[in-house]
Design a protein around this motif. Structure first.
Motif, PDB file in Angstrom:
ATOM      1  N   TYR A 210       7.743  17.859  -4.188  1.00  0.00           N
ATOM      2  CA  TYR A 210       7.614  16.547  -3.543  1.00  0.00           C
ATOM      3  C   TYR A 210       7.442  15.475  -4.617  1.00  0.00           C
ATOM      4  N   SER A 211       7.787  14.234  -4.272  1.00  0.00           N
ATOM      5  CA  SER A 211       7.529  13.085  -5.142  1.00  0.00           C
ATOM      6  C   SER A 211       6.384  12.258  -4.568  1.00  0.00           C
ATOM      7  N   GLN A 212       5.906  11.313  -5.367  1.00  0.00           N
ATOM      8  CA  GLN A 212       4.880  10.394  -4.871  1.00  0.00           C
ATOM      9  C   GLN A 212       5.450   9.514  -3.747  1.00  0.00           C
ATOM     10  N   GLN A 213       6.737   9.205  -3.813  1.00  0.00           N
ATOM     11  CA  GLN A 213       7.376   8.478  -2.705  1.00  0.00           C
ATOM     12  C   GLN A 213       7.336   9.314  -1.425  1.00  0.00           C
ATOM     13  N   ASP A 214       7.609  10.607  -1.556  1.00  0.00           N
ATOM     14  CA  ASP A 214       7.531  11.501  -0.397  1.00  0.00           C
ATOM     15  C   ASP A 214       6.121  11.470   0.196  1.00  0.00           C
ATOM     16  N   ALA A 215       5.118  11.469  -0.685  1.00  0.00           N
ATOM     17  CA  ALA A 215       3.724  11.446  -0.218  1.00  0.00           C
ATOM     18  C   ALA A 215       3.429  10.163   0.550  1.00  0.00           C
ATOM     19  N   ALA A 216       3.887   9.023   0.032  1.00  0.00           N
ATOM     20  CA  ALA A 216       3.652   7.752   0.723  1.00  0.00           C
ATOM     21  C   ALA A 216       4.340   7.739   2.090  1.00  0.00           C
ATOM     22  N   ARG A 217       5.547   8.299   2.163  1.00  0.00           N
ATOM     23  CA  ARG A 217       6.279   8.347   3.438  1.00  0.00           C
ATOM     24  C   ARG A 217       5.568   9.240   4.452  1.00  0.00           C
ATOM     25  N   ALA A 218       4.903  10.285   3.971  1.00  0.00           N
ATOM     26  CA  ALA A 218       4.170  11.176   4.877  1.00  0.00           C
ATOM     27  C   ALA A 218       2.835  10.566   5.301  1.00  0.00           C
TER      28      ALA A 218
END
Length: 306
Positions: A210-218
Motif C-alpha cells: 500500500y502507499s500513503q495515498q492508499d491509506a488516506a483514501r481508506a
C-alpha cells in the motif's frame, strides 16, 4: 503440548495480542514488561506478570530460567538520546540472560530490512541483534521480520484533527508492505507452538503493498472526511515535526535515513512476497476496526471542556 512461554514487551500491541493468543492455545505465559495497568490486565487474563526492566540481565535470567520458549524483543524507546546504543545495551542484556538461563527456543521480533547492515535507520540495531542471538550456542531462534506496522498510521490522528491532512516525508505513491500488529502476534504464536529452526527468518508482509495515498483514501471516508489528502513534507520539516512530537534527535535522524532510502526504493520496499509471508488483515479492515475508533475517541476527548 502446553509450554511455559515468556513474552517480553508484553504490554505493547504485539505482546498483548500474543499473550492472549498463547493463553487461548493453552500455554502457561509469563508476561514481562514495566509495571502498568496493562500488565495488571494481562495478569487478570491468566498470565503471570513479571514487572521489570530488560536492561537488568539478572532479572530476565530469573524469568527465563525453566521456560520452554520465549518471545524476545527490544522495546521501542523514542526519547533515548542514542537509540542504536540503547538497542545494543538492551540487546546484550537479553543475550546474556538467554545464555545464563539456558533458554533453548525463542522467537525474536526483528524487522524487514534487518538483513542489511546500514541504511535502514533504527532497523540497523536489529541486524546486530539477530547476529547476537544466532551466536548463542544451543539456542534455536526464529527471526520474525515484519513490514511497516499499520498502527504507525495512528501518528496521523492529531495532524488530521488540527491540520485536516495526513503527512510525512514518505513519497505519496510509494507502495510498500504494511501489516497489522495482530497478524504479527498470530505468526509469533504459530512459531512458538512448534520446534524452531535455528537462525530461520520469517517475513510478515500483510496482504499486499500500500502507499500513503492508499491509506488516506481508506481513512478519509471511515472518519467522515472523504476528501482527506496525504501531503509529502520536505525531509527537514518532517524531522523537525518528529522532534516537536517528542522523539529524540537520534530517533528522528534514524527515521529520516530510513525514509530517504525507502523513497529511493533501496530498502524495505521490494521484499519478494510469498504465501507464507502474506497475512490476512487488509488496510480497510484495520481502518474500520482500529484507526476509526481511535480517531473517534480522540475527537470526543478533544471536544470535552477542560
Amino acid at each position: 503440548m502446553a509450554k511455559h512461554i515468556v513474552v517480553t514487551g508484553a504490554t505493547g500491541n504485539i505482546g498483548t495480542s500474543l499473550v492472549h493468543e498463547l493463553l487461548r492455545r493453552g500455554h502457561r505465559v509469563t508476561a514481562v514488561a514495566r509495571p502498568s495497568a496493562r500488565l495488571d490486565a494481562l495478569a487478570q487474563a491468566g498470565a503471570t506478570a513479571a514487572a521489570g526492566d530488560l536492561h537488568d540481565a539478572g532479572f530476565l535470567t530469573g524469568v527465563l530460567r525453566g521456560a520452554d520458549a520465549a518471545f524476545l524483543m527490544i522495546p521501542p524507546n523514542m526519547q533515548t538520546p542514542d537509540f542504536l546504543a540503547y538497542q545494543a545495551e538492551v540487546g546484550e542484556a537479553i543475550v546474556q540472560a538467554v545464555r545464563a538461563a539456558g533458554l533453548r527456543q525463542a522467537v525474536h521480533l526483528s524487522s524487514i530490512g534487518a538483513d542489511q547492515p546500514a541504511g535502514t535507520g533504527p532497523v540497523v540495531g536489529l541486524y546486530h541483534q539477530e547476529a547476537r542471538l544466532n551466536g548463542v550456542d544451543g539456542l534455536q531462534v526464529a527471526h520474525l521480520r515484519p513490514a511497516y506496522f499499520m498502527e504507525n498510521l495512528l501518528a496521523n490522528v492529531g495532524m488530521i484533527q488540527h491540520m485536516g491532512i495526513m503527512g510525512s516525508a514518505m513519497r505519496p505513491d510509494l507502495k510498500f508492505p504494511m501489516v497489522a500488529t495482530k497478524d504479527i502476534a498470530a505468526k509469533a504464536a504459530e512459531l512458538l507452538d512448534r520446534d524452531l529452526e535455528a537462525g530461520s527468518v520469517h517475513y510478515v508482509l500483510g496482504p499486499q503493498n500500500y502507499s500513503q495515498q492508499d491509506a488516506a483514501r481508506a481513512i478519509g471516508p471511515a472518519i467522515g472526511r472523504p476528501d482527506l489528502q496525504y501531503v509529502q513534507f520536505p525531509y527537514d520539516q518532517a524531522k523537525q515535526g518528529m522532534v516537536q512530537a517528542g522523539l529524540s534527535e537520534s530517533m528522528a535522524t534514524l527515521y529520516d535515513e530510513m525514509t530517504r532510502n525507502m523513497n529511493e526504493e533501496k530498502v524495505m520496499v521490494n521484499e519478494p512476497r510469498t504465501p507464507a509471508a502474506t497475512t490476512p488483515t487488509t488496510l480497510d479492515e484495520f481502518v474500520q476496526t482500529v484507526f476509526a475508533p481511535v480517531f473517534r475517541q480522540a475527537t470526543a476527548q478533544a471536544a470535552q471542556p477542560a
